[in-house]
Design an enzyme around this catalytic site. Structure first.
Site: not given
Length: 304
Positions: A238, A138-140, A142
């Site tokens: 996103r 998962i993104d930084k 998130t």
């Protein structure tokens, strides 16, 4: 071991720059990285070297030798991880917002992998030294739940479930605008944004991507939603929410310039479910919204 890849230039890619085509071959290859490979002679076209700005023709055969990654000294760090579940095969961790999942040039400490290496000595090696145990990311900015494989058997079984779309992944997001319908499905392919290689976008030749969403609460200028992923493309929620005109609040990459100051996108991976790689038992975990996310919703409820 040096990885070799070939690509035949397609009709719709004709007259594109060499560096642009090569960087689109793999999601994790950046344009600047590819330009260095071209300079170093790791990229050839029809058996000979060309410059980064070479305009490719349909039918050109591009050969890429991916150099060995720079060896980074990845050290275990006591990061006091929030472990939701652990046994000999698998671990479920609740990642905080702001933490990078795995080391890379520029991020060699403070990552989830650094913390995992301290917490447990056994992690699968399928993704190499920089991403031990990491099955999905998962993104930084998130927050939320991730499954981690502690051996190669578990990694293969968990990755297979992701591939077959049998893993339950539910996210909670705050988006701009009022979504008029209570639920919906976004089925739109995602690939590199041709106008900005650092972003993803809905593009005709992208990889299939499906996001299901339902509205949980509406505010004056925002909507709180639950998203369930059927696929797991980079930045999928996103990109998809921007595509339908409701970008995530606080999103510096895909949101509007005027947005909530939240330190990143308001997105939380709240539910994760999968079959245990050894026993086949279905396991599901739920992580409550982080305090800052909950406080943001409470402000909106008060009309602030």
């Amino acid at each position: 071991m040096i990885e070799k890849m070939d690509h035949t230039v397609l009709e719709h890619e004709a007259n594109e720059r060499l560096d642009k085509i090569v960087s689109s071959m793999q999601e994790e290859w950046s344009r600047s990285q590819v330009q260095q490979w071209i300079k170093d002679g790791n990229v050839i076209v029809n058996g000979k070297k060309e410059k980064a700005n070479y305009r490719c023709a349909a039918g050109d055969i591009i050969g890429v030798e991916v150099p060995e990654p720079e060896v980074l000294d990845i050290l275990p760090e006591n990061l006091d991880l929030d472990i939701y579940y652990e046994d000999v095969d698998v671990l479920v961790v609740n990642k905080p917002k702001g933490m990078v999942v795995h080391p890379s040039n520029g991020h060699i400490s403070g990552t989830l992998v650094n913390g995992l290496m301290y917490h447990c000595k056994d992690l699968s090696g399928i993704n190499g030294v920089l991403r031990p145990g990491i099955v999905h990311r998962i993104d930084k900015d998130t927050s939320g739940l991730l499954m981690v494989a502690k051996n190669d058997m578990a990694h293969e079984k968990l990755a297979e479930q992701l591939s077959k779309k049998t893993v339950t992944r539910k996210y909670y997001a705050l988006v701009h605008g009022n979504i008029p319908h209570d639920a919906g499905t976004i089925d739109a392919p995602i690939g590199r944004d041709p106008a900005d290689r650092q972003r993803m976008a809905v593009v005709d030749n992208g990889k299939p991507a499906v996001t299901h969403f339902r509205v949980l609460e509406r505010f004056n200028k925002y909507t709180f939603i639950e998203c369930q992923l059927e696929t797991g493309r980079t930045h999928q929620i996103r990109v998809h929410m921007k595509y339908i005109g409701h970008p995530l609040a606080g999103d510096p990459k895909y949101g509007p310039k005027k947005t909530i100051d939240f330190g990143g996108q308001a997105l939380h991976a709240g539910v994760l479910g999968f079959r245990h790689p050894r026993t086949g038992e279905y396991l599901e975990f739920e992580s409550p919204l982080p305090d800052d996310f909950q406080a943001l919703l409470n402000k909106l409820r008060l009309g602030l």
